[in-house]
Motif scaffolding. Sequence first.
Motif, PDB file in Angstrom:
ATOM      1  N   SER A  99       0.853  -1.184   0.000  1.00 20.20           N
ATOM      2  CA  SER A  99       0.000   0.000   0.000  1.00 20.20           C
ATOM      3  C   SER A  99       0.893   1.239   0.000  1.00 20.20           C
ATOM      4  O   SER A  99       2.110   1.146   0.241  1.00 20.20           O
ATOM      5  N   ASP A 138      -3.640  -6.191   4.735  1.00 17.91           N
ATOM      6  CA  ASP A 138      -4.412  -5.401   5.694  1.00 17.91           C
ATOM      7  C   ASP A 138      -4.355  -6.061   7.066  1.00 17.91           C
ATOM      8  O   ASP A 138      -3.690  -7.095   7.241  1.00 17.91           O
ATOM      9  N   TRP A 174      -7.367  -5.262  -1.522  1.00 13.67           N
ATOM     10  CA  TRP A 174      -7.104  -3.857  -1.844  1.00 13.67           C
ATOM     11  C   TRP A 174      -6.190  -3.692  -3.058  1.00 13.67           C
ATOM     12  O   TRP A 174      -6.014  -2.593  -3.564  1.00 13.67           O
ATOM     13  N   VAL A 181      -3.566   3.021  -2.422  1.00  6.71           N
ATOM     14  CA  VAL A 181      -4.471   2.874  -1.284  1.00  6.71           C
ATOM     15  C   VAL A 181      -3.657   3.077  -0.001  1.00  6.71           C
ATOM     16  O   VAL A 181      -2.492   2.694   0.066  1.00  6.71           O
ATOM     17  N   LEU A 226      -3.798   1.947   3.847  1.00  2.00           N
ATOM     18  CA  LEU A 226      -4.480   0.975   4.702  1.00  2.00           C
ATOM     19  C   LEU A 226      -4.532   1.420   6.172  1.00  2.00           C
ATOM     20  O   LEU A 226      -5.418   0.999   6.904  1.00  2.00           O
TER      21      LEU A 226
END
Length: 189
Positions: A11, A18, A25, A150, A152
């Motif tokens: 990420s 995650d 994701w 993204v 997280l």
Amino acid sequence: MRKLVLFMHVSLDGYASDSNGGLDWIPYNEELEKYAEEVVAEVGSPVYGRTTYRMMESYWPAVLDDPNESRHSIEYAKWLQDVKKIVISSTMDKPEWNNTLLIKDNIAEEIKALKEQPGKNLVIFGSPGAAKTLLELGLIDEFLLTICPVVLGNGKSVFEGGVEKIKLKLLSSRTLKSGIIATRYELEK
């Protein structure tokens, strides 16, 4: 001499999964699949930690018998079936998947010996726990990171705690249409 390369999706804030270990994701699509095929073409042996190895072992052999699977999945499953796989685990007794080398002890010595053998690179696929161990032992030569668009906020990171500062040199980068930045770094000398 072969290199030990870490290939990992991360990420933007540096997490490899995650907080529940999930990877949903990652914007996986045809373009990222093509990039992964390029990476696999460089691999002499994939390297896994126990958790990733067990996940791969439970999924990919069944793909070979599924006529509904994509060409990409079947080709990857065939490659995985035949390639020499390396699993790093102090708790596993015996790997069940064919053509697997288990490294339980003397990790640094075993990996250094494998790097001395001729052939394509050893590539760590995900496996943040094993990757962190290999990083702490100073064994990783290159980093192939796909930085996903993204944040997280938390999860599992290879780079948190226990890792000293490591200076890297950017070898290449490209931006995929999904917003992923595919990077390749080597240790700065």
